[in-house]
Design a protein around this motif. Sequence first.
Motif, mmCIF file in Angstrom:
data_model
loop_
_atom_site.group_PDB
_atom_site.id
_atom_site.type_symbol
_atom_site.label_atom_id
_atom_site.label_comp_id
_atom_site.label_asym_id
_atom_site.label_seq_id
_atom_site.Cartn_x
_atom_site.Cartn_y
_atom_site.Cartn_z
ATOM 1 N N ARG A 276 0.835 -1.204 0.000
ATOM 2 C CA ARG A 276 0.000 0.000 0.000
ATOM 3 C C ARG A 276 0.870 1.255 0.000
ATOM 4 N N LYS A 277 1.924 1.229 0.805
ATOM 5 C CA LYS A 277 2.810 2.382 0.906
ATOM 6 C C LYS A 277 3.502 2.652 -0.436
ATOM 7 N N MET A 278 3.975 1.614 -1.099
ATOM 8 C CA MET A 278 4.641 1.776 -2.386
ATOM 9 C C MET A 278 3.658 2.177 -3.482
ATOM 10 N N ALA A 279 2.422 1.703 -3.396
ATOM 11 C CA ALA A 279 1.414 2.069 -4.387
ATOM 12 C C ALA A 279 1.118 3.563 -4.307
ATOM 13 N N ARG A 280 1.071 4.106 -3.092
ATOM 14 C CA ARG A 280 0.861 5.546 -2.938
ATOM 15 C C ARG A 280 2.029 6.322 -3.539
ATOM 16 N N ALA A 281 3.240 5.849 -3.329
ATOM 17 C CA ALA A 281 4.415 6.525 -3.886
ATOM 18 C C ALA A 281 4.407 6.459 -5.412
ATOM 19 N N ARG A 282 4.045 5.319 -5.976
ATOM 20 C CA ARG A 282 4.000 5.180 -7.433
ATOM 21 C C ARG A 282 2.912 6.058 -8.031
ATOM 22 N N SER A 283 1.796 6.222 -7.334
ATOM 23 C CA SER A 283 0.698 7.013 -7.878
ATOM 24 C C SER A 283 1.104 8.472 -8.046
ATOM 25 N N LYS A 284 1.979 8.996 -7.184
ATOM 26 C CA LYS A 284 2.457 10.368 -7.319
ATOM 27 C C LYS A 284 3.277 10.524 -8.594
ATOM 28 N N ARG A 285 4.020 9.494 -8.951
ATOM 29 C CA ARG A 285 4.913 9.577 -10.102
ATOM 30 C C ARG A 285 4.161 9.468 -11.423
ATOM 31 N N LYS A 286 2.965 8.959 -11.422
ATOM 32 C CA LYS A 286 2.229 8.744 -12.660
ATOM 33 C C LYS A 286 1.369 9.932 -13.053
ATOM 34 N N ARG B 264 -0.678 22.430 -4.059
ATOM 35 C CA ARG B 264 -1.293 22.061 -2.770
ATOM 36 C C ARG B 264 -0.225 21.681 -1.758
ATOM 37 N N TRP B 265 0.774 20.931 -2.193
ATOM 38 C CA TRP B 265 1.857 20.472 -1.321
ATOM 39 C C TRP B 265 2.648 21.660 -0.784
ATOM 40 N N LEU B 266 2.932 22.632 -1.642
ATOM 41 C CA LEU B 266 3.747 23.774 -1.237
ATOM 42 C C LEU B 266 2.951 24.806 -0.431
ATOM 43 N N LYS B 267 1.625 24.832 -0.582
ATOM 44 C CA LYS B 267 0.808 25.734 0.225
ATOM 45 C C LYS B 267 0.845 25.355 1.700
ATOM 46 N N VAL C 281 13.427 19.368 -15.121
ATOM 47 C CA VAL C 281 11.960 19.401 -15.160
ATOM 48 C C VAL C 281 11.430 19.983 -13.849
ATOM 49 N N ALA C 282 12.028 19.555 -12.736
ATOM 50 C CA ALA C 282 11.607 20.070 -11.434
ATOM 51 C C ALA C 282 11.832 21.576 -11.349
ATOM 52 N N GLN C 283 12.980 22.046 -11.835
ATOM 53 C CA GLN C 283 13.263 23.482 -11.788
ATOM 54 C C GLN C 283 12.284 24.265 -12.658
ATOM 55 N N GLU C 284 12.006 23.778 -13.846
ATOM 56 C CA GLU C 284 11.051 24.480 -14.721
ATOM 57 C C GLU C 284 9.662 24.555 -14.092
ATOM 58 N N GLU C 285 9.211 23.446 -13.529
ATOM 59 C CA GLU C 285 7.865 23.439 -12.944
ATOM 60 C C GLU C 285 7.801 24.312 -11.700
ATOM 61 N N LEU C 286 8.844 24.301 -10.873
ATOM 62 C CA LEU C 286 8.848 25.161 -9.688
ATOM 63 C C LEU C 286 8.865 26.637 -10.083
ATOM 64 N N ILE C 287 9.592 26.973 -11.135
ATOM 65 C CA ILE C 287 9.595 28.361 -11.619
ATOM 66 C C ILE C 287 8.210 28.736 -12.122
ATOM 67 N N ASP C 288 7.559 27.838 -12.860
ATOM 68 C CA ASP C 288 6.200 28.104 -13.358
ATOM 69 C C ASP C 288 5.197 28.275 -12.221
ATOM 70 N N GLY D 51 13.613 17.844 -3.145
ATOM 71 C CA GLY D 51 12.380 17.268 -2.615
ATOM 72 C C GLY D 51 11.333 17.052 -3.692
ATOM 73 N N TYR D 52 11.237 18.011 -4.606
ATOM 74 C CA TYR D 52 10.293 17.908 -5.728
ATOM 75 C C TYR D 52 10.672 16.735 -6.623
ATOM 76 N N MET D 53 11.969 16.579 -6.879
ATOM 77 C CA MET D 53 12.456 15.467 -7.710
ATOM 78 C C MET D 53 12.115 14.122 -7.070
ATOM 79 N N ARG D 54 12.364 14.010 -5.774
ATOM 80 C CA ARG D 54 12.073 12.745 -5.075
ATOM 81 C C ARG D 54 10.581 12.467 -5.029
ATOM 82 N N ARG D 55 9.796 13.498 -4.769
ATOM 83 C CA ARG D 55 8.349 13.302 -4.630
ATOM 84 C C ARG D 55 7.704 12.814 -5.921
#
Length: 141
Positions: A42-52, A64-67, A89-96, A78-82
């Motif tokens: 269950r724990k790994m399924a939650r982690a995989r769902s974030k990546r998809k 929502r996470w950063l609010k 890609v993480a830098q571009e999205e965080l800038i956006d 942290g964004y890359m790991r999450r």
Amino acid sequence: MTSNTTSKLPLPNKALEATPESLAASPCSGSGALQIHRYRERKMARARSKRKLSPSARMEDARRWLKKGLPVHPLTDGYMRRYGIERWVAQEELIDIGYREEVQIEAYEKEGVEWEFMYDPCSGEMKPVPIGTKKHELHLF
């Protein structure tokens, strides 16, 4: 009922949030190892769902996470790991999303560049720039 049939019953809600150690020590558990295995799945399924998530859904989830407050100090890491994405890609999205200054400061610190805030007279904003930047070069940042 035998103990084999009780182990097939669904777990109560508080058992879903339990730790593997508490599941193994549970007196009503039919097989502690099986429950630990299900807990980890269950724990790994939650982690995989974030990546998809698609890029737009990922950015909404990130907003929502950063609010909730900055959960990690190196925000890009942290964004890359999450979300399981690459650094650029993480830098571009965080800038956006609106975290341009934090991304720039992290990049300066990672490269070992000393930086300072300078006032940009054109935009009226304070910008993080490397120390020694001339005022006429502020538009580059």
